[in-house]
Design a protein around this motif. Structure first.
Motif, PDB file in Angstrom:
ATOM      1  N   LYS A   1     -36.646  16.463  -2.091  1.00  0.00           N
ATOM      2  CA  LYS A   1     -37.820  15.614  -2.338  1.00  0.00           C
ATOM      3  C   LYS A   1     -38.221  14.797  -1.115  1.00  0.00           C
ATOM      4  CE  LYS A   1     -35.348  12.172  -4.941  1.00  0.00           C
ATOM      5  NZ  LYS A   1     -35.200  11.609  -6.236  1.00  0.00           N
TER       6      LYS A   1
ATOM      7  N   ARG B   1     -46.256  18.547 -18.541  1.00  0.00           N
ATOM      8  CA  ARG B   1     -46.105  19.896 -19.075  1.00  0.00           C
ATOM      9  C   ARG B   1     -46.714  20.024 -20.479  1.00  0.00           C
ATOM     10  NH1 ARG B   1     -42.306  23.351 -16.744  1.00  0.00           N
ATOM     11  NH2 ARG B   1     -41.371  21.644 -15.583  1.00  0.00           N
TER      12      ARG B   1
ATOM     13  N   HIS C   1     -43.962  13.651  -5.266  1.00  0.00           N
ATOM     14  CA  HIS C   1     -44.744  14.826  -5.683  1.00  0.00           C
ATOM     15  C   HIS C   1     -44.527  15.965  -4.714  1.00  0.00           C
ATOM     16  CE1 HIS C   1     -47.617  13.136  -2.782  1.00  0.00           C
ATOM     17  NE2 HIS C   1     -47.470  12.006  -3.427  1.00  0.00           N
TER      18      HIS C   1
ATOM     19  N   THR D   1     -46.434  20.451  -2.920  1.00  0.00           N
ATOM     20  CA  THR D   1     -46.656  19.620  -4.100  1.00  0.00           C
ATOM     21  C   THR D   1     -46.019  20.256  -5.331  1.00  0.00           C
ATOM     22  OG1 THR D   1     -48.693  18.784  -3.138  1.00  0.00           O
ATOM     23  CG2 THR D   1     -48.433  18.506  -5.527  1.00  0.00           C
ATOM     24  N   ASN D   2     -45.197  19.465  -6.012  1.00  0.00           N
ATOM     25  CA  ASN D   2     -44.570  19.858  -7.283  1.00  0.00           C
ATOM     26  C   ASN D   2     -43.673  21.094  -7.215  1.00  0.00           C
ATOM     27  OD1 ASN D   2     -45.675  17.662  -8.553  1.00  0.00           O
ATOM     28  ND2 ASN D   2     -47.508  18.766  -9.224  1.00  0.00           N
TER      29      ASN D   2
ATOM     30  N   ALA E   1     -49.852  19.794 -13.573  1.00  0.00           N
ATOM     31  CA  ALA E   1     -48.890  20.867 -13.830  1.00  0.00           C
ATOM     32  C   ALA E   1     -49.515  22.251 -13.661  1.00  0.00           C
ATOM     33  CB  ALA E   1     -48.291  20.716 -15.233  1.00  0.00           C
TER      34      ALA E   1
ATOM     35  N   PHE F   1     -48.231  15.041 -13.518  1.00  0.00           N
ATOM     36  CA  PHE F   1     -47.639  16.283 -14.013  1.00  0.00           C
ATOM     37  C   PHE F   1     -47.182  16.058 -15.439  1.00  0.00           C
ATOM     38  CE2 PHE F   1     -44.658  19.676 -14.536  1.00  0.00           C
ATOM     39  CZ  PHE F   1     -44.944  20.655 -13.583  1.00  0.00           C
TER      40      PHE F   1
ATOM     41  N   CYS G   1     -46.984  26.572  -7.175  1.00  0.00           N
ATOM     42  CA  CYS G   1     -47.235  25.666  -6.055  1.00  0.00           C
ATOM     43  C   CYS G   1     -47.634  26.483  -4.827  1.00  0.00           C
ATOM     44  CB  CYS G   1     -46.021  24.784  -5.782  1.00  0.00           C
ATOM     45  SG  CYS G   1     -44.514  25.680  -5.395  1.00  0.00           S
TER      46      CYS G   1
ATOM     47  N   LEU H   1     -40.967  21.128  -9.725  1.00  0.00           N
ATOM     48  CA  LEU H   1     -41.303  21.245 -11.145  1.00  0.00           C
ATOM     49  C   LEU H   1     -41.924  22.599 -11.493  1.00  0.00           C
ATOM     50  CD1 LEU H   1     -42.974  17.720 -11.456  1.00  0.00           C
ATOM     51  CD2 LEU H   1     -40.704  18.355 -12.299  1.00  0.00           C
ATOM     52  N   CYS H   2     -42.247  23.364 -10.460  1.00  0.00           N
ATOM     53  CA  CYS H   2     -42.983  24.611 -10.704  1.00  0.00           C
ATOM     54  C   CYS H   2     -42.049  25.807 -10.863  1.00  0.00           C
ATOM     55  CB  CYS H   2     -43.952  24.890  -9.555  1.00  0.00           C
ATOM     56  SG  CYS H   2     -45.386  23.823  -9.615  1.00  0.00           S
TER      57      CYS H   2
END
Ligand SMILES: Cc1cc2nc3c(=O)[nH]c(=O)nc-3n(C[C@H](O)[C@H](O)[C@H](O)COP(=O)(O)OP(=O)(O)OC[C@H]3O[C@@H](n4cnc5c(N)ncnc54)[C@H](O)[C@@H]3O)c2cc1C
Lengths: 385, 337
Positions: A208, A49, A217, A167-168, A95, A47, A131, A171-172
């Motif tokens: 997580k 960005r 992830h 997944t992610n 990402a 990932f 995601c 972060l999404c």
């Protein structure tokens, strides 16, 4: 007489994609941070960005999205060329990967004009990462049994329940979620719907989960009476099952299902070339190359079918099952080959990357639908069920 | 392509009409010879020959489907190879040799000036003529030789089509074929396509059988274990169809130097996996002489090693890759595909 599903008509990449490939290569040469072999092996698990932003600036995201929504309005072969080149170089593309591969096509197919104008340009400029909210603790392969529920309230929906393996998610920006909007789990394919969830909404708790290599992830995501405005519903209420099947077809049809171990192969080639050739290296190199060339031809044939407006669901399942088998075979076969020939010294970087590949590769045939489920789909295509 | 479609239909119809003739042997046995004669009369043998020589002038990309059909219907005879060879050495064929079944045989390393040996010659049982090539020495000119002049050995296994052939008189070494051509790649590519035809056929036969046969009170096709096996078989056969089409399409003038071997290697792998599953699903009936499955599986077993086995080609391709012409897979694609 040929069984229809086994026919993969040959379609080479059009010559017109050559210039595009060179553009990607030039861009990668100029931008590329020095990646370690382990980083390369992570590829679409990685990932970054900033890297996704740089790709977007070049117009390498949203290639098939129409220009009026911020995309490039190009065909599937162009997209194939770009993502192939990114994967072959082991670039950290995670990402924007899901948004580019399946969220954008899903919104394009089922979304309202408002949703298309809002989300698609953000996806193409790498300002919105997505995601996938499908799996739940008790709904893996049996996806139709999901229990997370959105209940109609004034002006929108109230979402409660839990997703897992997302997944992610941490972060999404958005999740496209499959939930029940009417009936119960026993109603199976009826009463399911898809929503776009803004992950910054209150009531969402993302925890997580570490994988066996120590990486983070995927996640558990809890929803506690999260408010979803009406305009978050994608497509029709109750038509979620049909839509998710179509989304899974996008998810399974790309070349990322054959290339997860490609950078390991390249590193091993480099090693085998730099050191005295072991007598068994050529047969192994050829075996892997034979598989890769065949799978690439099959994958291109799937792209061509999609371009012609077909929905090659069974063909995609065939490519994914064969592809993940190769992806899993590669790190084991290469490590085996190196350990068979102790007369040459192998770099620690290559050995560690191979170990990583061996540890993570069981996931290749789980994510996006397990081997057994894919084979069940193929059996249906063969008229056996 | 549309013209070819009509031709292809005609070819399929012809082969299907002959399916009651077991192509046990081409010229011995009444049925065999009638079947071959009908093929000769149809004119399809010359399909790759020049149009002004009465052929249809088809090139390799058009031929994939014809070679597949040959393997799906007539695995016992060198139909695909005969079409290839007739197109290539049309001028060398006399009125006498023109219509005979021709195969390709590989010169064995223990040949010398006085003896020309070919071991396990493909279609040794049914071909009348052979183009003998040297798989390792491209400077050795191929020869066109009649089987009748050779000592024949049937490997004590009549159910294999392979024969050991020895021409022991230098005078009988026949006429040289003096133009250069990638014979081995061509033979491998034709064989990969023919194998694909037989693979398509065994999938059809096996799917059909799995729906007819019942055990434990239900069709065996309803057992998940059987379904998963048949899916694996379909995957392998998909790979064979894909790679043979791709390799033929990329063979514009001559067989593609790398993809022909790739096609043969991948198809040979598909054959081994698929024929095991086909037999497993059939149970005992599948290995009987009377049941059609074995016509195709026996042929596939022979073809797996004809004109380079899976590892033979993999080794060649691997040597090319490791040889350093291309730095990595990405460069390999842009240079070769
Ligand atoms: C790295 C990774 C990333 C992932 N990312 C996401 C994500 O972002 N979003 C998301 O929603 N999900 C994600 N997943 C979840 C993934 O979709 C599921 O793992 C998958 O659908 C399988 O579900 P399960 O793990 O619950 O296994 P189960 O469904 O419990 O399966 C266990 C075993 O039983 C077999 N089995 C199940 N049903 C049958 C049947 N009918 N016949 C025969 N065998 C059967 C399976 O094949 C498997 O072998 C991810 C998974 C991984 C590994």
């Amino acid at each position: 007489m040929m069984t229809a599903v086994t026919n993969f008509e040959a379609k080479p990449l059009p010559k017109s994609t050559r210039a595009l490939r060179e553009d990607v290569q030039t861009f990668l040469r100029s931008y590329k941070p020095k990646l370690t072999e382990i980083q390369k092996a992570k590829s679409w698990m990685g990932f970054d960005r900033e890297f996704s932003k740089a790709l977007a600036k070049k117009g390498f995201i949203g290639l098939t999205v129409p220009k009026k929504f911020g995309g490039q309005g190009k065909d599937g072969f162009s997209r194939f060329t770009v993502i192939e080149e990114l994967l072959l170089n082991g670039m950290p593309v995670g990402a924007h990967w899901i948004a580019d591969r399946q969220s954008a096509p899903l919104i394009l197919k089922y979304g309202t004009e408002e949703q298309k104008s809002f989300y698609l340009p953000k996806i193409c400029s790498a300002d919105a990462f997505f995601c996938i909210g499908m799996s739940e603790p008790n709904s893996g392969s049996d996806l139709a049994s999901v229990r997370t529920r959105a209940t109609k309230i004034d002006g929108g929906w109230s979402l409660s329940g839990q997703k897992i393996w997302t997944t992610n998610a941490h972060l999404c920006d958005f999740m496209i979620i499959l939930v029940r909007t009417s009936g119960t789990a026993e109603d199976r394919h009826e009463g399911l719907s898809q929503f776009i969830v803004d992950l910054k909404q209150p009531g969402i708790d993302i925890r997580k989960i570490r994988d066996l290599t120590g990486d983070h992830h995927f996640n558990e995501v809890f929803f506690n009476e999260v408010f979803l405005p009406d305009n978050c519903l994608v497509g029709k209420e109750g038509a979620g099952w049909q839509q998710v099947i179509s989304e899974l077809a996008f998810e399974r049809s790309g070349p990322e299902r054959i290339y997860s171990s490609i950078t390991l192969f390249d590193a091993w080639i480099q090693h085998s070339r730099d050191t005295a050739l072991t007598s068994d290296a050529p047969v192994l190199a050829g075996k892997i190359l034979t598989e890769l060339i065949t799978l690439r031809a099959m994958s291109l044939s799937v792209v061509a079918k999609i371009e012609e407006g077909e929905e090659p669901v069974i063909e995609s399942a065939i490519v994914k099952d064969l592809g993940t088998e190769l992806e899993q075979m590669i790190p084991h076969a290469l490590a085996e080959n190196l350990a068979t020939n102790p007369e040459s010294v192998v770099s620690q970087e290559l050995l560690s990357a191979l170990a990583y590949g061996m540890q993570i590769s069981p996931t290749y045939s789980l994510r996006g639908g397990t081997r057994e489920i894919l084979r069940g789909m193929i059996a249906r295509g063969l008229g056996l069920r | 392509m549309n013209d070819n479609k009509a031709l292809l239909e005609g070819f399929s119809d012809l082969l299907e009409s002959l399916s009651s003739h077991p192509f046990t042997s081409t010229t011995d046995g009444e049925n065999g010879s009638t079947a071959w004669q009908k093929i000769v009369d149809s004119g399809f043998l010359g399909i790759m020959a020049n149009e002004n020589a009465g052929g249809a002038g088809l090139a390799i990309p058009d031929m994939q489907a014809f070679w597949v059909e040959s393997g799906a219907n007539a695995p016992e005879i060198p139909l695909g190879l005969s079409m290839l060879i007739s197109g290539l050495i049309e001028k060398k064929l006399t009125s006498e040799t023109k219509n005979l079944p021709i195969s390709i045989a590989l010169r064995s390393v223990d040949s010398d000036e006085n003896t020309l040996r070919c071991r396990s010659a493909a279609f040794g049982s049914s071909a009348e003529y052979f183009v003998v090539i040297d798989p390792l020495d491209p400077t050795w000119s191929p020869r066109l030789l009649p089987k009748n002049d050779a000592d024949q050995e049937d490997l004590s296994l009549p159910s294999s089509s392979h024969r050991n052939l020895t021409w022991s008189n230098p005078h009988s070494f026949g006429e040289k074929i003096d133009f250069s051509y990638p014979w081995l790649e061509a033979a491998a590519l034709v064989t990969a396509c023919t194998m694909t035809g037989s693979l398509n056929r065994i999938l059809e036969i096996t799917l059909e059988y799995s729906k007819q046969r019942s055990q434990f009170g239900k069709q065996i096709s309803k057992f998940q274990a059987i379904q998963q096996q048949l899916s694996v078989m379909a995957e392998e056969i998909s790979a064979a169809n894909a790679i043979t089409q791709y390799a033929c399409m990329e063979s514009l003038e001559v067989p593609h130097p790398l993809l022909s071997g790739v096609a043969k290697a991948r198809t040979s792998q598909a054959a081994e996996k698929s024929l095991k599953i086909a037999h497993a699903v059939h149970g005992a009936i599948g290995i009987t002489e009377e049941y059609s499955l074995q016509r195709f599986t026996r042929a596939l077993i022979d073809w797996k090693t004809d004109f380079g086995s899976e590892s033979f080609w993999n080794k060649r391709i691997g040597k090319y890759l490791l040889g350093g012409q291309t730095k990595n897979f990405s460069e390999f694609i842009t240079t070769n595909l």
